[in-house]
Design a protein around this motif. Structure first.
Motif, PDB file in Angstrom:
ATOM      1  N   THR A   1       0.424  63.737   5.774  1.00 16.23           N
ATOM      2  CA  THR A   1       0.709  64.882   6.207  1.00 16.23           C
ATOM      3  C   THR A   1      -0.091  65.488   7.365  1.00 16.23           C
ATOM      4  O   THR A   1      -1.277  65.248   7.220  1.00 16.23           O
ATOM      5  CB  THR A   1       1.001  65.909   5.265  1.00 16.23           C
ATOM      6  N   ARG A   2       0.579  66.184   8.252  1.00 18.57           N
ATOM      7  CA  ARG A   2      -0.410  66.685   9.275  1.00 18.57           C
ATOM      8  C   ARG A   2      -0.893  68.150   8.792  1.00 18.57           C
ATOM      9  O   ARG A   2      -0.019  69.092   8.507  1.00 18.57           O
ATOM     10  CB  ARG A   2       0.415  67.089  10.616  1.00 18.57           C
ATOM     11  N   SER A   3      -2.128  68.405   8.595  1.00 14.87           N
ATOM     12  CA  SER A   3      -2.608  69.627   8.342  1.00 14.87           C
ATOM     13  C   SER A   3      -2.632  70.742   9.270  1.00 14.87           C
ATOM     14  O   SER A   3      -2.732  71.877   9.113  1.00 14.87           O
ATOM     15  CB  SER A   3      -4.241  69.463   7.760  1.00 14.87           C
ATOM     16  N   ASP A   4      -2.390  70.216  10.640  1.00 17.03           N
ATOM     17  CA  ASP A   4      -2.217  71.358  11.605  1.00 17.03           C
ATOM     18  C   ASP A   4      -0.910  71.979  11.891  1.00 17.03           C
ATOM     19  O   ASP A   4      -0.720  72.528  12.767  1.00 17.03           O
ATOM     20  CB  ASP A   4      -3.010  70.481  12.927  1.00 17.03           C
ATOM     21  N   ASP A   5      -0.017  71.422  11.292  1.00 17.71           N
ATOM     22  CA  ASP A   5       1.534  71.904  11.124  1.00 17.71           C
ATOM     23  C   ASP A   5       1.605  72.745  10.405  1.00 17.71           C
ATOM     24  O   ASP A   5       2.074  72.503   8.853  1.00 17.71           O
ATOM     25  CB  ASP A   5       2.439  70.687  11.428  1.00 17.71           C
ATOM     26  N   PRO A   6       1.854  74.142  10.497  1.00 17.30           N
ATOM     27  CA  PRO A   6       2.068  75.118   9.338  1.00 17.30           C
ATOM     28  C   PRO A   6       3.457  75.124   8.757  1.00 17.30           C
ATOM     29  O   PRO A   6       3.908  75.580   7.945  1.00 17.30           O
ATOM     30  CB  PRO A   6       1.623  76.613  10.218  1.00 17.30           C
ATOM     31  N   THR A   7       4.164  74.402   9.618  1.00 19.16           N
ATOM     32  CA  THR A   7       5.587  74.410   8.928  1.00 19.16           C
ATOM     33  C   THR A   7       5.871  73.347   7.965  1.00 19.16           C
ATOM     34  O   THR A   7       7.104  73.168   7.413  1.00 19.16           O
ATOM     35  CB  THR A   7       6.790  74.170  10.234  1.00 19.16           C
ATOM     36  N   MET A   8       4.697  72.453   7.819  1.00 16.37           N
ATOM     37  CA  MET A   8       4.749  71.427   6.772  1.00 16.37           C
ATOM     38  C   MET A   8       4.151  72.030   5.382  1.00 16.37           C
ATOM     39  O   MET A   8       2.917  71.920   5.585  1.00 16.37           O
ATOM     40  CB  MET A   8       3.968  70.224   7.258  1.00 16.37           C
ATOM     41  N   VAL A   9       4.864  72.281   4.469  1.00 12.67           N
ATOM     42  CA  VAL A   9       4.450  72.798   3.130  1.00 12.67           C
ATOM     43  C   VAL A   9       4.831  72.089   1.877  1.00 12.67           C
ATOM     44  O   VAL A   9       5.589  71.295   1.967  1.00 12.67           O
ATOM     45  CB  VAL A   9       4.669  74.260   3.335  1.00 12.67           C
ATOM     46  N   LYS A  10       4.282  72.410   0.918  1.00 10.02           N
ATOM     47  CA  LYS A  10       4.769  71.965  -0.407  1.00 10.02           C
ATOM     48  C   LYS A  10       5.000  73.478  -0.865  1.00 10.02           C
ATOM     49  O   LYS A  10       4.754  74.536  -0.705  1.00 10.02           O
ATOM     50  CB  LYS A  10       3.906  71.393  -1.307  1.00 10.02           C
ATOM     51  N   LEU A  11       5.926  73.397  -2.266  1.00 11.37           N
ATOM     52  CA  LEU A  11       6.300  74.463  -2.962  1.00 11.37           C
ATOM     53  C   LEU A  11       5.643  74.624  -4.217  1.00 11.37           C
ATOM     54  O   LEU A  11       5.833  73.601  -5.020  1.00 11.37           O
ATOM     55  CB  LEU A  11       7.728  74.710  -2.899  1.00 11.37           C
ATOM     56  N   LYS A  12       5.305  75.700  -4.779  1.00 14.09           N
ATOM     57  CA  LYS A  12       4.569  75.601  -5.893  1.00 14.09           C
ATOM     58  C   LYS A  12       5.115  76.883  -6.795  1.00 14.09           C
ATOM     59  O   LYS A  12       5.805  77.893  -6.570  1.00 14.09           O
ATOM     60  CB  LYS A  12       2.851  76.376  -5.968  1.00 14.09           C
ATOM     61  N   VAL A  13       5.410  76.227  -8.089  1.00 10.14           N
ATOM     62  CA  VAL A  13       6.021  77.233  -9.183  1.00 10.14           C
ATOM     63  C   VAL A  13       5.213  77.378 -10.287  1.00 10.14           C
ATOM     64  O   VAL A  13       4.409  76.582 -10.496  1.00 10.14           O
ATOM     65  CB  VAL A  13       7.323  76.647  -9.355  1.00 10.14           C
ATOM     66  N   SER A  14       5.690  78.336 -11.168  1.00  5.80           N
ATOM     67  CA  SER A  14       4.593  78.677 -12.426  1.00  5.80           C
ATOM     68  C   SER A  14       5.050  77.788 -13.674  1.00  5.80           C
ATOM     69  O   SER A  14       4.603  77.883 -14.578  1.00  5.80           O
ATOM     70  CB  SER A  14       4.890  80.071 -12.745  1.00  5.80           C
ATOM     71  N   TRP A  15       6.151  76.860 -13.422  1.00  8.73           N
ATOM     72  CA  TRP A  15       6.501  76.253 -14.712  1.00  8.73           C
ATOM     73  C   TRP A  15       6.147  74.852 -14.387  1.00  8.73           C
ATOM     74  O   TRP A  15       5.976  74.211 -13.488  1.00  8.73           O
ATOM     75  CB  TRP A  15       8.093  76.146 -14.553  1.00  8.73           C
ATOM     76  N   THR A  16       6.149  74.073 -15.773  1.00  6.70           N
ATOM     77  CA  THR A  16       5.690  72.545 -15.940  1.00  6.70           C
ATOM     78  C   THR A  16       6.798  71.896 -15.873  1.00  6.70           C
ATOM     79  O   THR A  16       7.991  72.642 -15.831  1.00  6.70           O
ATOM     80  CB  THR A  16       4.722  72.512 -17.125  1.00  6.70           C
ATOM     81  N   LYS A  17       6.504  70.881 -15.629  1.00  5.26           N
ATOM     82  CA  LYS A  17       7.827  69.737 -15.513  1.00  5.26           C
ATOM     83  C   LYS A  17       8.577  69.725 -16.831  1.00  5.26           C
ATOM     84  O   LYS A  17       9.914  69.735 -16.675  1.00  5.26           O
ATOM     85  CB  LYS A  17       7.376  68.144 -15.081  1.00  5.26           C
ATOM     86  N   ASP A  18       7.952  69.709 -17.999  1.00  5.06           N
ATOM     87  CA  ASP A  18       8.759  69.786 -19.084  1.00  5.06           C
ATOM     88  C   ASP A  18       9.648  71.142 -19.264  1.00  5.06           C
ATOM     89  O   ASP A  18      10.655  71.260 -19.627  1.00  5.06           O
ATOM     90  CB  ASP A  18       7.871  69.694 -20.340  1.00  5.06           C
TER      91      ASP A  18
END
Length: 172
Positions: free
Chosen positions: A114-131
């Motif tokens: 992934t390019r760290s200089d591209d602010p449009t490339m992100v991941k999304l974080k949530v407060s729930w676990t996979k289970d």
């Protein structure tokens, strides 16, 4: 006199060309967006985005988006569990539950750089676990009600066939 005529013709031509240039613009240009900014995402690149849990572990990917006729985005549909799409469960999550984090955060399911200089490339974080997401309600896509026919005959789009005319009563 000729000089005045030429100057007035030139000024008139400039005024007409300005009016024609303005006529080419759409009447309501506020409805058009010229470009993407650094804090906006396009769905074509957003689909497949990694979704991370509270411990930055990969828990799923964005599969779809749920929005209304006015364009309000209600949530993202995240595929959780399964392997290569088999056994995967879709969970719709409200937009307010996501926190964008840099693409370099946590583990990646794709393994691509992934390019760290591209602010449009992100991941999304949530407060729930996979289970917890595996136990969440399964998102159901809208299915139109099935059509029922009154006579049990197949629907071909054609009306009933005309019947043969009846014979006139005897004695006439």
């Amino acid at each position: 006199m000729f000089k005045t005529l030429m100057i007035s013709a030139a000024v008139s031509a400039l005024m007409v060309s300005g009016a024609l240039a303005q006529a080419d613009k759409p009447a309501d240009s506020a409805k058009f967006i010229a470009s993407q900014s650094t804090d906006q995402w396009v769905f074509s690149k957003f689909k497949g985005t990694d979704v991370l849990g509270p411990d930055n572990a990969h828990i799923g990917n964005v599969n779809d988006m749920l929005f209304d006729k006015q364009g309000k985005i209600f949530g993202l549909i995240v595929g959780v569990g399964g392997f290569l799409g088999i056994g995967e469960k879709n969970v719709a999550i409200d937009m307010s539950a996501f926190q964008p984090v840099p693409a370099s955060t946590g583990s990646s399911s794709s393994g691509t750089a992934t390019r760290s200089d591209d602010p449009t490339m992100v991941k999304l974080k949530v407060s729930w676990t996979k289970d917890q997401l595996k136990n969440a309600p399964d998102f159901q896509y809208y299915k139109p009600p099935s059509r029922t026919s009154g006579g049990g005959a197949p629907t071909t789009g054609m009306g009933p066939r005309p019947t043969a005319p009846t014979a006139p009563p005897a004695g006439r």
